[in-house]
Design a protein around this motif. Structure first.
Motif, mmCIF file in Angstrom:
data_model
loop_
_atom_site.group_PDB
_atom_site.id
_atom_site.type_symbol
_atom_site.label_atom_id
_atom_site.label_comp_id
_atom_site.label_asym_id
_atom_site.label_seq_id
_atom_site.Cartn_x
_atom_site.Cartn_y
_atom_site.Cartn_z
ATOM 1 N N SER A 93 27.987 35.306 50.407
ATOM 2 C CA SER A 93 28.166 35.395 48.957
ATOM 3 C C SER A 93 27.108 34.580 48.204
ATOM 4 O O SER A 93 26.595 33.573 48.712
ATOM 5 N N HIS A 122 32.032 47.385 52.325
ATOM 6 C CA HIS A 122 31.712 45.982 52.626
ATOM 7 C C HIS A 122 30.223 45.924 52.993
ATOM 8 O O HIS A 122 29.860 45.643 54.144
ATOM 9 N N GLU A 161 42.431 38.378 52.091
ATOM 10 C CA GLU A 161 41.731 37.772 50.936
ATOM 11 C C GLU A 161 40.834 38.820 50.271
ATOM 12 O O GLU A 161 40.785 38.940 49.054
ATOM 13 N N GLN A 162 40.110 39.581 51.117
ATOM 14 C CA GLN A 162 39.191 40.573 50.549
ATOM 15 C C GLN A 162 39.976 41.691 49.866
ATOM 16 O O GLN A 162 39.585 42.167 48.805
ATOM 17 N N ASN A 169 42.843 41.365 48.390
ATOM 18 C CA ASN A 169 43.298 40.818 47.100
ATOM 19 C C ASN A 169 42.183 40.837 46.079
ATOM 20 O O ASN A 169 42.389 41.171 44.910
ATOM 21 N N LYS A 170 40.972 40.497 46.537
ATOM 22 C CA LYS A 170 39.832 40.480 45.607
ATOM 23 C C LYS A 170 39.579 41.893 45.056
ATOM 24 O O LYS A 170 39.388 42.086 43.855
ATOM 25 N N ILE A 171 39.591 42.869 45.952
ATOM 26 C CA ILE A 171 39.339 44.260 45.534
ATOM 27 C C ILE A 171 40.440 44.709 44.568
ATOM 28 O O ILE A 171 40.162 45.275 43.499
ATOM 29 N N ASN A 188 42.422 42.969 42.654
ATOM 30 C CA ASN A 188 42.345 42.303 41.342
ATOM 31 C C ASN A 188 41.252 42.904 40.477
ATOM 32 O O ASN A 188 41.445 43.141 39.283
ATOM 33 N N LEU A 189 40.086 43.161 41.076
ATOM 34 C CA LEU A 189 38.988 43.725 40.280
ATOM 35 C C LEU A 189 39.317 45.138 39.811
ATOM 36 O O LEU A 189 38.997 45.528 38.681
ATOM 37 N N SER A 249 33.978 44.132 34.216
ATOM 38 C CA SER A 249 33.730 43.399 35.481
ATOM 39 C C SER A 249 33.407 44.363 36.614
ATOM 40 O O SER A 249 32.575 44.058 37.470
ATOM 41 N N GLU A 268 30.465 42.908 38.683
ATOM 42 C CA GLU A 268 30.726 42.052 39.853
ATOM 43 C C GLU A 268 30.696 42.846 41.151
ATOM 44 O O GLU A 268 31.037 44.026 41.181
ATOM 45 N N ILE A 282 32.240 44.146 44.131
ATOM 46 C CA ILE A 282 33.639 44.360 44.539
ATOM 47 C C ILE A 282 33.756 44.283 46.063
ATOM 48 O O ILE A 282 34.720 43.812 46.612
#
Ligand code: NDP
Length: 479
Positions: free
Chosen positions: A236, A289, A337-338, A340-342, A344-345, A383, A387, A389
């Protein structure tokens, strides 16, 4: 009309011999971590615990760096053709055990077997072959002649292409006479540990390759170790910046391969069906990814509706499911975790006013999954348009003129890759000239070759991996 039934075709796991616990690989031996701590590593497609990997502390890092330092004495004084022979041997062993590597990569990381089997592992072997060919020519080529290795290289790699990122880093480092301490990502360490076995099988001198596992803390211990001479990082932008700050003022070489938000530009004169295929490959390959994924689709307004309707139809045919099924197009998301990130975005994209399309597919009950997703009616300020994703989510923007396409494409903090679709060669060159991206693909996407340099501009990092440029990152001026 014939009613076709789908039959799965599952790749067998029997070829694998996964141990219940993995230690570190230091100085040519598998050794218990000083911390005595281990964490579970799971398959993201089922949440099944596959094994345990070591969590390495300062003592483990010290031991690995010390081993790499003494390994450097031997490795750097070998005749270049001897180094070359070892690298060829590693390449051949990877090919011999490619099925094992492919199954393990899919099981541990969630990617479809057809990708690990037909893309990741062949590319891994190709990188070792390519750099094996360079090892005895460094002192002959005008561009590398007289340069010397850095010494001990710390290499920190991510979870999206675990073994391939190892190959991108280990092969050029060894070809140029360096030794390495490598830390794989905590969710995908198993193929790196299988590679350690291959180093043993190849009879690589002790300490040339050291693999220690752990989380981000272990990574930062490597970065901050005083005897490390160069750091190569892929991951990242946030962690890349931390690493750059930690190394400020120290004489340590650094290459950073960070995030991306690539524009995939479709002009109205493009071959639309081919472009749809390329756009699908650009974003849905490896569940999205991919740091160079074509995650921002830029369509010329005149073909927008036609293109979106074909794209949605094509997306609907993507098969999401078991990574070990040879028919699977989209596997599991690498971690909770990934996911959740996807999620949320994507929720943010909907709340902002984006128009969402998701394919109708049944997702498995266990594991981490996300439906192939397409956003239209997106503003550049959302976003989801800005950002990374890092998932199977495509965001669409439109343009009217080539100038506008270039302006939107460059309106990002990243600069890793881009794609252009048009039947006009001159338009490809005009556009590519103006795009701020390390790689520009024309009428194709996500094509890689070990001889071709890869890397970014702006917040996508600096330095190149692959080709002659990739070798230069592992060499320095003789003092
Ligand atoms: P990170 O950047 O955190 O992880 C990459 C590697 O760096 C891993 O081996 C990680 O260890 C290690 N690491 C983490 N923190 C540090 C630190 N402070 N010092 C040194 N090494 C460290 O990526 P994430 O896995 O957290 O993913 C987050 C986001 O990053 C993704 O959603 C995606 O947007 C982006 N990303 C980009 C990649 C690319 O190819 N450019 C690859 C992966 C992610 P560990 O995994 O064990 O924590």
């Amino acid at each position: 009309m014939v009613n076709w039934q789908y039959s799965e075709s599952i790749e067998s796991r029997e070829i694998l011999d996964i141990k219940s616990k993995y230690t570190n690989y230091i100085g040519g031996k598998f050794v218990e971590p000083n911390s005595k701590k281990y964490i579970d590593t799971i398959s993201p497609s089922t949440e099944e615990v596959l094994s345990q990997i070591a969590i390495s502390n300062q003592n483990d890092v010290n031991k690995a760096v010390k081993a790499a330092k003494s390994g450097f004495e031997i490795w750097s004084s070998l005749a270049p053709y001897e180094r070359s022979k070892y690298l060829f041997k590693l390449a051949r062993l990877i090919q011999e055990r490619s099925r094992e590597f492919a199954v393990l990569e899919s099981l541990d990381g969630g990617k479809p077997i057809k990708e690990s089997r037909d893309f990741d592992i062949p590319q891994v072997a190709a990188n070792f072959f390519y750099f094996a060919g360079w090892a005895d020519k460094i002192d002959l080529s005008w561009s590398t002649k007289g340069l010397k290795p850095h010494g001990v290289v710390g290499q920190i790699i991510p979870w999206n292409f675990p073994l391939l990122m190892l190959a991108w880093k280990v092969a050029p480092a060894l070809a140029t006479g360096n030794t390495v301490v490598l830390k794989p990502a905590e969710t995908t360490s198993l193929t790196a540990l299988l590679f350690a076995e291959i180093c043993d099988q190849a009879g690589l001198p002790n300490g040339v390759v050291n693999i220690i596992t752990g989380d981000g803390t272990t990574g930062s211990l490597i970065v901050n170790h005083q005897d490390i001479n160069k750091i190569a990082f892929t991951g990242s932008t946030q962690v890349g910046k931390l690493i750059q700050k930690s190394l400020a003022g120290r004489e340590v070489g650094l290459t950073l391969e960070l995030g991306g938000k690539a524009a995939n530009i479709v002009y109205e004169d493009a071959a639309i069906d081919q472009a749809v295929e390329g756009v699908v490959n650009g974003i849905f390959f490896n569940q999205g990814h991919v740091c160079c994924a074509g995650s921002r689709l830029l369509i010329q307004e005149s073909v927008h509706d036609q293109f979106i309707s074909k794209l949605e139809k094509r997306m609907q045919a993507l098969r999401v499911g078991n990574p070990l099924d040879k028919n699977t197009d989209i596997g599991a998301i690498n971690s909770k975790e990934q996911l959740n990130k996807i999620t949320n975005l994507v929720d943010e994209g909907v709340a902002d006013g984006g128009n969402i399309f998701q394919t109708e597919c049944e997702l498995p009950g266990n594991g981490f999954w996300f439906k192939p997703t397409l956003f239209t009616d997106v503003q550049p300020s959302y976003s989801i348009a800005r950002e990374e994703i890092f998932g199977p989510v495509l965001t669409t923007l439109t343009f009217r003129t080539p100038d506008e396409a270039v302006e939107i494409a460059n309106n990002t903090e990243y600069g890793l890759s881009a794609g252009v679709w048009t039947e006009k060669g001159s338009k490809i060159l005009w556009t590519a000239d103006r795009l701020e991206a390390g790689v520009v693909w024309a009428n194709t996407f996500n094509k890689f070759d070990p001889a071709s340099p890869f890397g970014g501009y702006k917040e996508s990092g600096f330095g190149r991996e692959g080709g002659r440029h990739g070798l230069l990152s592992y060499l320095k001026e003789s003092s």
